[in-house]
Design an enzyme around this catalytic site. Structure first.
Site, short mmCIF file in Angstrom:
data_model
loop_
_atom_site.label_atom_id
_atom_site.label_comp_id
_atom_site.label_asym_id
_atom_site.label_seq_id
_atom_site.Cartn_x
_atom_site.Cartn_y
_atom_site.Cartn_z
N ASP A 181 18.86 14.61 37.50
CA ASP A 181 18.56 15.81 36.71
C ASP A 181 19.50 16.96 37.07
O ASP A 181 19.96 17.06 38.21
CB ASP A 181 17.10 16.22 37.00
CG ASP A 181 16.59 17.23 36.00
OD1 ASP A 181 17.20 17.38 34.92
OD2 ASP A 181 15.57 17.89 36.30
N HIS B 209 27.39 16.19 31.94
CA HIS B 209 27.11 14.76 31.90
C HIS B 209 28.32 13.95 32.40
O HIS B 209 28.15 12.96 33.11
CB HIS B 209 26.72 14.32 30.48
CG HIS B 209 25.44 14.95 29.99
ND1 HIS B 209 24.30 14.99 30.75
CD2 HIS B 209 25.13 15.59 28.83
CE1 HIS B 209 23.34 15.61 30.08
NE2 HIS B 209 23.83 15.98 28.90
N LEU C 229 24.05 -6.04 44.74
CA LEU C 229 23.22 -4.91 44.29
C LEU C 229 22.87 -5.14 42.83
O LEU C 229 23.70 -5.60 42.05
CB LEU C 229 24.02 -3.60 44.42
CG LEU C 229 23.35 -2.34 43.85
CD1 LEU C 229 22.24 -1.85 44.79
CD2 LEU C 229 24.35 -1.20 43.64
C1 FPP Z 1 19.65 15.03 33.03
O1 FPP Z 1 20.31 16.26 33.04
C2 FPP Z 1 20.53 13.91 32.78
C3 FPP Z 1 20.50 13.12 31.67
C4 FPP Z 1 19.56 13.34 30.56
C5 FPP Z 1 21.42 12.00 31.47
C6 FPP Z 1 21.93 11.28 32.67
C7 FPP Z 1 23.28 10.79 32.34
C8 FPP Z 1 24.35 10.75 33.18
C9 FPP Z 1 24.30 11.08 34.59
C10 FPP Z 1 25.67 10.39 32.61
C11 FPP Z 1 26.16 9.03 32.60
C12 FPP Z 1 25.30 7.91 32.98
C13 FPP Z 1 25.77 6.68 33.25
C14 FPP Z 1 24.84 5.60 33.64
C15 FPP Z 1 27.22 6.37 33.18
P1 FPP Z 1 19.87 17.36 32.02
O2 FPP Z 1 20.81 17.32 30.87
O3 FPP Z 1 18.44 17.21 31.67
O4 FPP Z 1 20.08 18.66 32.86
P2 FPP Z 1 19.29 20.04 32.74
O5 FPP Z 1 17.88 19.77 33.13
O6 FPP Z 1 19.99 20.92 33.70
O7 FPP Z 1 19.43 20.50 31.33
#
Ligand code: FPP
Length: 234
Positions: A15, A32, A126
């Site tokens: 997050d 991201h 893994l």
């Molecule tokens: C949460 O941050 C994150 C996500 C919804 C997506 C997770 C994706 C990645 C880490 C990118 C790539 C993944 C892979 C497997 C290659 P948020 O956008 O909710 O952050 P915020 O709460 O600060 O808005």
């Protein structure tokens, strides 16, 4: 012999990508992309530490509510990840699998996922398990539907189904429950993640945003886990 102090299964709620980006006056998508780098580091750290299963919450059933350009960018990132990492996963003996309503993902993503899952099938150091179009409540509903069908078909007895049987209907049917849940960005919520499976997991909250969460942070979470006493309600 397996080291009991190292968690077998670690689940992660990644997050804070959006906030990481806004703090730098960057578009959310930059957060991201930076988050994808942390994914690579944490996979390496998990493998080196002897963790056997790493489940990452990469896209939730609720994430569809985000603007289309952000959803598209997230899937593009995932596709790029698969394209650029497949050979590395094979070389490192890592198997990739996915949980969630996979049939609801865009066709290109489904095709790439299937291909990387096939190519990494024999990986045994893994298991990298990506939660995609995943929601714990939908998972439980899907399991209830499957149990009900088996009962109607006479393959299951409603009076005899126990917790172990029910676990066998979840997307995680072949996996042990997570020993440790890590969530970044300081938020203290489960956000519809593995609600059944996290019943007795240890929870570690990091204040860092996901793009800032690196190898040392993962090791620190494992070190804290070492000092926890698991109680299972006993
Ligand atoms: C949460 O941050 C994150 C996500 C919804 C997506 C997770 C994706 C990645 C880490 C990118 C790539 C993944 C892979 C497997 C290659 P948020 O956008 O909710 O952050 P915020 O709460 O600060 O808005």
């Amino acid at each position: 012999m397996a080291d009991k102090l190292v968690p077998v299964h670690v689940a992660v709620i990644m997050d804070g990508n959006g906030r990481w980006a806004s703090q730098r006056n960057l578009p959310r998508i930059a957060g991201h992309s930076a988050g994808a780098k942390s994914v690579e580091e944490v996979i390496k750290a998990a493998k080196e530490s002897g963790v056997k299963i790493l489940t990452l919450y990469a896209f939730s059933t609720e994430n569809w509510k985000r603007p289309k350009y952000e959803v598209d960018a997230l899937f593009k990132l995932l596709e790029n990840y698969i394209d650029s990492q497949t050979e590395i996963l094979i070389k490192n003996d890592i198997r990739l699998s996915a949980i969630g309503r996979i049939e609801g993902l865009p066709d290109t993503v489904q095709r790439k996922l299937k291909s990387v899952m096939d190519k990494t099938m024999s990986g045994s150091s893994l298991l990298l398990n990506l939660a995609l179009n995943y929601g714990a409540r939908s998972e439980i509903v899907d399991a209830v539907r499957a149990v009900s069908k088996d009962c109607v078909a006479g393959k299951a007895d409603p009076d005899r189904i126990d917790e172990k049987d029910f676990s066998g209907y979840l997307y995680t049917k072949n996996l042990p429950d997570p020993d440790l849940l890590i969530r970044t960005s300081g938020e203290m919520r489960l956000s519809n993640f593995l609600l059944w499976q996290l019943s007795y997991s240890e929870i570690y909250i990091s204040k860092k945003m996901w793009p800032d969460f690196k190898k040392d942070d993962f090791i620190e979470a494992l070190n804290e886990y070492r000092n926890r006493q698991r109680r299972y309600g006993g």
